[in-house]
Design an enzyme around this catalytic site. Structure first.
Site, PDB file in Angstrom:
ATOM      1  N   ALA A  55       0.613  -4.897  73.117  1.00 31.15           N
ATOM      2  CA  ALA A  55      -0.273  -3.816  72.659  1.00 31.15           C
ATOM      3  C   ALA A  55      -0.846  -4.187  71.296  1.00 31.15           C
ATOM      4  O   ALA A  55      -0.390  -5.146  70.659  1.00 31.15           O
ATOM      5  CB  ALA A  55       0.507  -2.515  72.543  1.00 31.15           C
ATOM      6  N   LYS A  56      -1.818  -3.467  70.857  1.00 32.23           N
ATOM      7  CA  LYS A  56      -2.332  -3.617  69.492  1.00 32.23           C
ATOM      8  C   LYS A  56      -3.024  -2.329  69.087  1.00 32.23           C
ATOM      9  O   LYS A  56      -3.544  -1.607  69.937  1.00 32.23           O
ATOM     10  CB  LYS A  56      -3.347  -4.773  69.434  1.00 32.23           C
ATOM     11  CG  LYS A  56      -3.510  -5.361  68.066  1.00 32.23           C
ATOM     12  CD  LYS A  56      -2.333  -6.257  67.761  1.00 32.23           C
ATOM     13  CE  LYS A  56      -2.490  -7.075  66.526  1.00 32.23           C
ATOM     14  NZ  LYS A  56      -1.500  -8.168  66.498  1.00 32.23           N
TER      15      LYS A  56
END
Ligand code: GLU
Length: 438
Positions: free
Chosen positions: A127-128
């Site tokens: 994720a980011k």
């Protein structure tokens, strides 16, 4: 100084200079990631459905962050959190604050996290997150408000078993403490495993702050070993002097390497006789940037990338090494401390020059590896000693390097494609075993 811009930082109004980097190759980071993904998918003969599944983020969140600024005005910022994949476990990845963060960039960075976790073998997806803001123009109070409102907006996304943020560009331990506190206030219990990269005192891990730089150092030693070069005979230039760049430089110097070049947003410095890295770190602590430092000859960002050295560590940001820069690089080894510092178009140029590139998803995986250790320690409520953290990290870095090196040799490709092949294969196999829920 040519084209330098003046920027004031935070509430105490320290003025720093920004010198532009090399002309940015306008390759979109997502395209850049997908180009490598496609090559690896073809080598693996990935079936169409699995290819579609793995290229698409599972969830993308865009949140609006209204903040009352110190002068009473209301400003609205935009925040993102992209979960690229959660097949391997809770999704993991940093949050960055920058004026040019975009959903497209965050999508690419989220995918890179999926591959990074898979390469190194930790049970996380990717994720980011990001907030489009310029932290150099915000006060601490404003940054805290942005962080808390961003977290509150993403309460249903974050969670120790769901999605676990960490620091990234322009965020740090303090930012993570605010995320943890805000999350904990909403859940009515202290939930320290919801973020990693926290201060030690609230459940952070020893060695986390140095972990990305340490991973860069271990990977550099492995790469030098493949070329039959001893660290004592190796000169190193490092682009970027934030957490990753400065600690990589310091640890490589401790291993006997001669650090001949360093740089930050204010410009670069070259010193053939070796740079005093600790001195430079102390200078930056005091002055916020290397501007005005006297430990080397002033060079531009591009000159630094192209300088005479054995090892180049790009540890600043994406798209720094484009084909034009790649053509002029002298280093024998590139160890990518940053995420995506090399454009896809520059890959073949570096390969044709026989430069050994240790790709980002391997080279900078030390950070997320110790994030994993931090998450495990938080969930156990039992904290490990630094020695055992560093030992485990070093072992995992070395074995990931060997696995990637072997995959590259087996398929006659670069280490970058070797790393993608390994990672995509692992995630694809896990997906197949789990099956598709419908
Ligand atoms: N932001 C770091 C990275 O890009 C660390 C991520 C994490 O620890 O979750 O790898």
């Amino acid at each position: 100084m040519k084209d330098a811009q003046l920027t004031s930082m935070n509430s105490d109004q320290v003025t720093i200079y920004r010198e532009p980097g090399p002309p940015i190759d306008k390759e979109r980071p997502l395209e850049s990631m997908m180009k490598r993904f496609d090559v690896a998918a073809e080598i693996l003969g990935l079936e169409r459905g699995v290819y579609q599944y793995l290229k698409t983020p599972v969830r993308q969140h865009i949140v609006s962050i209204p903040i009352q600024m110190d002068d009473g005005r209301i400003e609205v910022f935009e925040g993102y959190r992209v979960i690229h994949n959660d097949v391997m476990g809770p999704s993991k990845g940093g949050i960055r604050y920058a004026p040019d963060v975009s959903l497209d960039e965050v999508k690419a960075l989220a995918a890179w996290m999926t591959w990074k976790c898979a390469v190194v073998g930790i049970p996380f997806g990717g994720a980011k997150g990001g907030v489009r803001c310029d932290p150099s123009k915000l006060t601490q109070v404003e940054i805290e408000k942005i962080t808390r409102r961003y977290t509150a907006n993403l309460m249903d996304v974050f969670g120790p078993e769901r999605d676990v943020p960490a620091p990234d560009m322009n965020t740090n331990e303090q930012t993570m403490a605010w995320v943890m506190d805000t999350y904990s206030m909403h859940t009515r219990r202290t939930e320290n495993a919801v973020v990693t990269g926290k201060p030690l005192i609230i459940g952070g891990s020893l060695g986390r702050k140095e972990a990305t730089g340490r991973g860069v150092m271990v990977n550099t030693l492995s790469a030098l070993g493949k070329l039959g070069l001893s660290p004592k005979d190796a000169s190193v230039a490092v682009q970027g002097f934030g957490n990753v760049g400065s600690i990589s430089a310091r640890l490589l110097q401790e291993q006997g390497c001669r650090i001949v070049g360093i740089s930050d947003i204010s410009g670069g410095f070259f010193n053939e006789n070796g740079i005093d890295v600790s001195g430079a770190m102390t200078y930056v602590e005091k002055h916020r940037s290397l501007h005005g430092w006297k430990g080397g000859d002033k060079v531009s960002q591009t000159e630094l990338l192209e300088c005479e050295c054995d090892v180049l560590v790009p540890a600043a940001k994406e798209d720094q090494i484009n084909p034009a820069v790649a053509k002029k690089i002298h280093a024998k080894v590139i160890v990518e401390g940053a995420n995506g510092p090399t454009t896809a178009k520059a890959d073949p140029v570096l390969q044709s020059k026989g430069i050994l590139v240790v790709p980002d998803i391997l080279a900078n995986s030390g950070g997320v590896t110790v994030s994993y250790f931090e998450w495990v320690q938080d969930r156990m409520g039992y904290f490990w000693e630094l020695e055992s953290i560093n030992d485990r990290l070093d072992r995992m870095m070395r074995s990931a390097f060997d696995a990637v090196y072997q995959a590259a040799a087996k398929h006659h490709v670069s280490m970058r494609i070797g790393a993608y092949v390994l990672a995509i294969d692992k995630v694809a196999k896990t997906l197949k075993v789990r099956g598709i829920y419908a």
